[in-house]
Write an enzyme that holds these catalytic residues in place. Structure first.
Site, PDB file in Angstrom:
ATOM      1  N   CYS A   1      12.715   2.977  22.472  1.00 16.40           N
ATOM      2  CA  CYS A   1      13.219   2.085  22.997  1.00 16.40           C
ATOM      3  C   CYS A   1      13.634   0.674  23.087  1.00 16.40           C
ATOM      4  CB  CYS A   1      11.420   1.735  24.063  1.00 16.40           C
ATOM      5  SG  CYS A   1      10.572   0.374  23.069  1.00 16.40           S
TER       6      CYS A   1
ATOM      7  N   ARG B   1       1.344  -1.253   0.206  1.00 19.36           N
ATOM      8  CA  ARG B   1      -0.294  -0.305  -0.202  1.00 19.36           C
ATOM      9  C   ARG B   1       0.822   1.244  -0.474  1.00 19.36           C
ATOM     10  NH1 ARG B   1      -5.073   1.214   4.164  1.00 19.36           N
ATOM     11  NH2 ARG B   1      -5.244   1.787   2.294  1.00 19.36           N
TER      12      ARG B   1
ATOM     13  N   GLY C   1     -16.687  11.351  -1.583  1.00 20.85           N
ATOM     14  CA  GLY C   1     -16.209  10.237  -1.209  1.00 20.85           C
ATOM     15  C   GLY C   1     -16.352   9.025  -0.220  1.00 20.85           C
TER      16      GLY C   1
ATOM     17  N   VAL D   1      -5.392   6.970   4.187  1.00 21.75           N
ATOM     18  CA  VAL D   1      -4.346   6.737   4.942  1.00 21.75           C
ATOM     19  C   VAL D   1      -3.132   7.582   3.726  1.00 21.75           C
ATOM     20  CG1 VAL D   1      -5.142   5.088   6.528  1.00 21.75           C
ATOM     21  CG2 VAL D   1      -4.138   4.771   4.638  1.00 21.75           C
TER      22      VAL D   1
ATOM     23  N   HIS E   1      -8.191   8.034  10.433  1.00 23.84           N
ATOM     24  CA  HIS E   1      -7.185   6.844  10.338  1.00 23.84           C
ATOM     25  C   HIS E   1      -5.771   6.434  10.492  1.00 23.84           C
ATOM     26  CE1 HIS E   1     -11.306   5.983   9.341  1.00 23.84           C
ATOM     27  NE2 HIS E   1     -11.416   5.956  10.441  1.00 23.84           N
TER      28      HIS E   1
ATOM     29  N   CYS F   1       5.443   2.223  17.647  1.00 23.53           N
ATOM     30  CA  CYS F   1       5.926   1.268  18.651  1.00 23.53           C
ATOM     31  C   CYS F   1       4.529   1.096  19.359  1.00 23.53           C
ATOM     32  CB  CYS F   1       6.656   1.211  19.066  1.00 23.53           C
ATOM     33  SG  CYS F   1       8.012   0.405  20.385  1.00 23.53           S
TER      34      CYS F   1
ATOM     35  N   CYS G   1       5.516   1.069  22.898  1.00 26.65           N
ATOM     36  CA  CYS G   1       5.852   2.352  24.385  1.00 26.65           C
ATOM     37  C   CYS G   1       4.918   3.826  22.858  1.00 26.65           C
ATOM     38  CB  CYS G   1       7.093   3.174  24.007  1.00 26.65           C
ATOM     39  SG  CYS G   1       7.896   3.942  22.676  1.00 26.65           S
TER      40      CYS G   1
END
Length: 231
Positions: free
Chosen positions: A136, A56, A172, A90, A106, A114, A117
């Site tokens: 982390c 994607r 849309g 996205v 979204h 992560c 964290c």
């Protein structure tokens, strides 16, 4: 000052080559959404999930903004009031088309998260379950995407914007995915004018005051030009 909130969905980016859930031969049809778009699917098979989002991401990076994206960016610049774009998409085509104030409810393909964290950073073109968090050092990297069953981002900001708008526009969108599908009801309850711009009527079409139907690259620029040139 007047304030307009515009909700955009997959139909805005479809003409840029980014398929919707309902495309018969699109990327989505090759995967089980329960396996690639849920926390449980990621826990079972992170390799598969990363494979899906790597595809994607590559598809998005190779796509270009279309006339609907650039028209909405022009509206933000030329409109006499404030224009907030809330997108279910996205991809980054709104921004690459020139838009400035965009809320990605979204998440974004360009982001990494992560799972341990909650640190966020820019995603590389190809992600892997073995990638370590730069904060982390945990090998718990996931796409910064809101999956089914998770809470969309920045909902407080979105509802605050909806509480003070003069016009709500959905472009849309299918009207099938909540909470976004309920935004028109929020606007109507506040006495706000509502408009749907879509290829065909959505499942919430009856909730809108007015509607226009056709390809986004045709009806969105036309509507924007009318608003900008209105006396």
């Amino acid at each position: 000052m007047s304030h307009m909130v515009i909700l955009t969905g997959a139909g805005v980016s479809a003409e840029s080559g980014l398929g919707t859930f309902r495309d018969k031969d699109g990327l989505w049809t090759k995967y089980d959404l329960n396996e690639v778009a849920t926390p449980e699917g990621f826990a079972r098979n992170p390799d598969l999930v990363h494979e899906f989002y790597n595809a994607r991401r590559a598809n998005c990076q190779n796509a270009q903004p279309n006339a609907a994206h650039t028209a909405l960016a022009r509206l933000q610049t030329k409109y006499r009031g404030r224009v907030t774009i809330v997108t279910q998409n996205v991809d980054d085509l709104h921004e690459r088309g020139g838009a400035s104030e965009v809320i990605h409810m979204h998440g974004e393909l360009s982001g990494a998260l992560c799972a341990i964290c909650d640190h966020r950073w820019a995603a590389p073109r190809v992600m892997s379950p073995t990638d370590h968090c730069p904060a982390c050092d945990s090998p718990a990297t996931r796409p910064d995407i809101v999956w089914f069953g998770e809470m969309p981002y920045r909902m407080d900001e979105i509802y605050a914007a909806l509480s003070e708008v003069d016009l709500f526009v959905a472009i849309g969108t299918s009207g099938n995915v909540y909470p976004a599908a309920g935004f028109v009801a929020e606007a109507r309850a506040a006495g706000v004018e509502t408009l749907e711009l879509n290829l065909e009527p959505s499942s919430t079409a009856g909730a809108f005051d007015t509607a226009r139907f056709g390809p986004a690259t045709e009806i969105v620029p036309q509507w924007v030009s009318e608003l900008i040139n209105a006396p």
